[in-house]
Design an enzyme around this catalytic site. Sequence first.
Site, short mmCIF file in Angstrom:
data_model
loop_
_atom_site.label_atom_id
_atom_site.label_comp_id
_atom_site.label_asym_id
_atom_site.label_seq_id
_atom_site.Cartn_x
_atom_site.Cartn_y
_atom_site.Cartn_z
N LYS A 22 0.36 -16.10 6.08
CA LYS A 22 -1.05 -15.90 5.73
C LYS A 22 -1.57 -17.07 4.91
O LYS A 22 -2.67 -17.59 5.17
CB LYS A 22 -1.21 -14.61 4.95
N ASN A 23 -0.81 -17.49 3.91
CA ASN A 23 -1.29 -18.52 3.00
C ASN A 23 -1.29 -19.92 3.61
O ASN A 23 -1.79 -20.86 3.00
CB ASN A 23 -0.47 -18.51 1.70
N CYS A 116 -8.65 -9.99 -4.02
CA CYS A 116 -7.92 -9.16 -4.97
C CYS A 116 -8.27 -9.55 -6.41
O CYS A 116 -8.39 -10.73 -6.73
CB CYS A 116 -6.42 -9.33 -4.77
N ARG A 121 -9.43 -16.48 -11.92
CA ARG A 121 -8.92 -17.55 -11.08
C ARG A 121 -10.06 -18.54 -10.86
O ARG A 121 -10.64 -18.62 -9.79
CB ARG A 121 -8.40 -16.99 -9.75
N ASP A 306 3.58 -13.97 -5.86
CA ASP A 306 3.32 -12.97 -4.83
C ASP A 306 4.53 -12.09 -4.54
O ASP A 306 4.39 -11.00 -3.96
CB ASP A 306 2.86 -13.65 -3.53
N ARG A 398 -4.58 -7.02 4.85
CA ARG A 398 -5.03 -8.39 4.58
C ARG A 398 -3.88 -9.39 4.68
O ARG A 398 -4.12 -10.57 4.95
CB ARG A 398 -5.68 -8.49 3.20
#
Length: 429
Positions: A22-23, A116, A121, A306, A398
């Site tokens: 995903k990242n 999220c 951030r 994560d 997600r």
Amino acid sequence: MAMLKIEGPCRLEGETCVQGAKNSTLPLLASSVLCRGISVFHHCPRLLDVETSIEILEHLGCRVCWEGETLTVDSTDVTHWDIPDHLMRKMRSSIVFLGAILSRMGQASLSYPGGCELGPRPIDLHLDAMRKMGVQIREAHGRIDCNVRRGLRGTVLHLSFPSVGATENSLLTAVMADGITTIHNAAREPEIQDLSDYLNDCGADIRGAGESTIIVKGVKSLRGCAHTIIPDRIVASTLLSAAAITGGTVQLRRVEPNHLQPVLHVLEEAGCHLTLGKHEVALTAPPRLNAVQTVRTMPYPGFPTDAQSPMMAMLLKSNGTTLFEENIFESRFKHVDELIRLGGDIQVVGRAAVVKGVEKLYGARVVAPDLRGGAALVIGGLASEGTTEVLGVDYLDRGYEHLETVLSSLGANIQRVENDDAQNQQKTG
């Protein structure tokens, strides 16, 4: 509203393939805006965040097509330089489109991103880097309006923190800037290397990706290419954690063991036996895990933030006490209260959490507070006596491609069910 219903405890056994990262996928899709023509992304996961990225691409004027695990993006005609507010609010990673749109269109307009809630951030690092490359930025009423009147220019950037997002945006802004851009204290994550590999194949000139200093020599244009997305190291970590807490034996295929070293070290300290192949990891867990002295999250190549939530769930039934230190995000312990509902013994003080292993966990109705916290609740549910119901499945969707299907294939008794009162329970739970 859907929820996941788990009947436990169970023991995971078997083998499965790990989805694309995903990242990596999200910045790769954003960067395709830079590349005139067609880009083909293999091993692309079907996730809610990917669907949001596709909506943004289509709004910008790109044409996007799915075929199995392959996503094709035709960015020949990019006609817009804005992103609607409702799309920006869906995910934090939407900010990575800023650098790509600026480089392609010379201007960009978008709102602050959502996603999220993991504490502050700030995107100051992103914007400061862009200003140094010649971008004029106006922030007002929750929107960011940018333009480049004199062209993007190379410069020397010193990031105060090795932010993945700021490194990505700096790369996308610099790749077609005039001159050379040097990024010091750059993020070193594998996803940065994956992005740079794609851009270089498209005609970029990027050196040093994966190291703390990246040098980008600007080019005039980029073309599309075919690219295979790297495996998702966080999904792999989640599946290994699930196997470990259940005393299971699993084999993960289509993984990169080198990307998992900090996680594998913790698994070995917990008593798991690991066998590593070129693109495989096999795990055999003991009947009961050992506690781990300290799990300390750090920028790569340290332990990934994560993976902190899944690993905490994994150690709920360990023999002894484990200290978790969260050094990346301020609000990364929201899953703790829900794990306590399952019978976990956890004490939080600031950015530290102390997990005392218990003999048994017990099923309960719990609510996912965020993406990785939701995965932690699923892991806890697999090792709990009775029924666990996990609400907030949208968070899981997600970042995990059909997590319940993957776990079922390994022997878990888990299913996605519709529940009429789930929405009310999520609001009050």
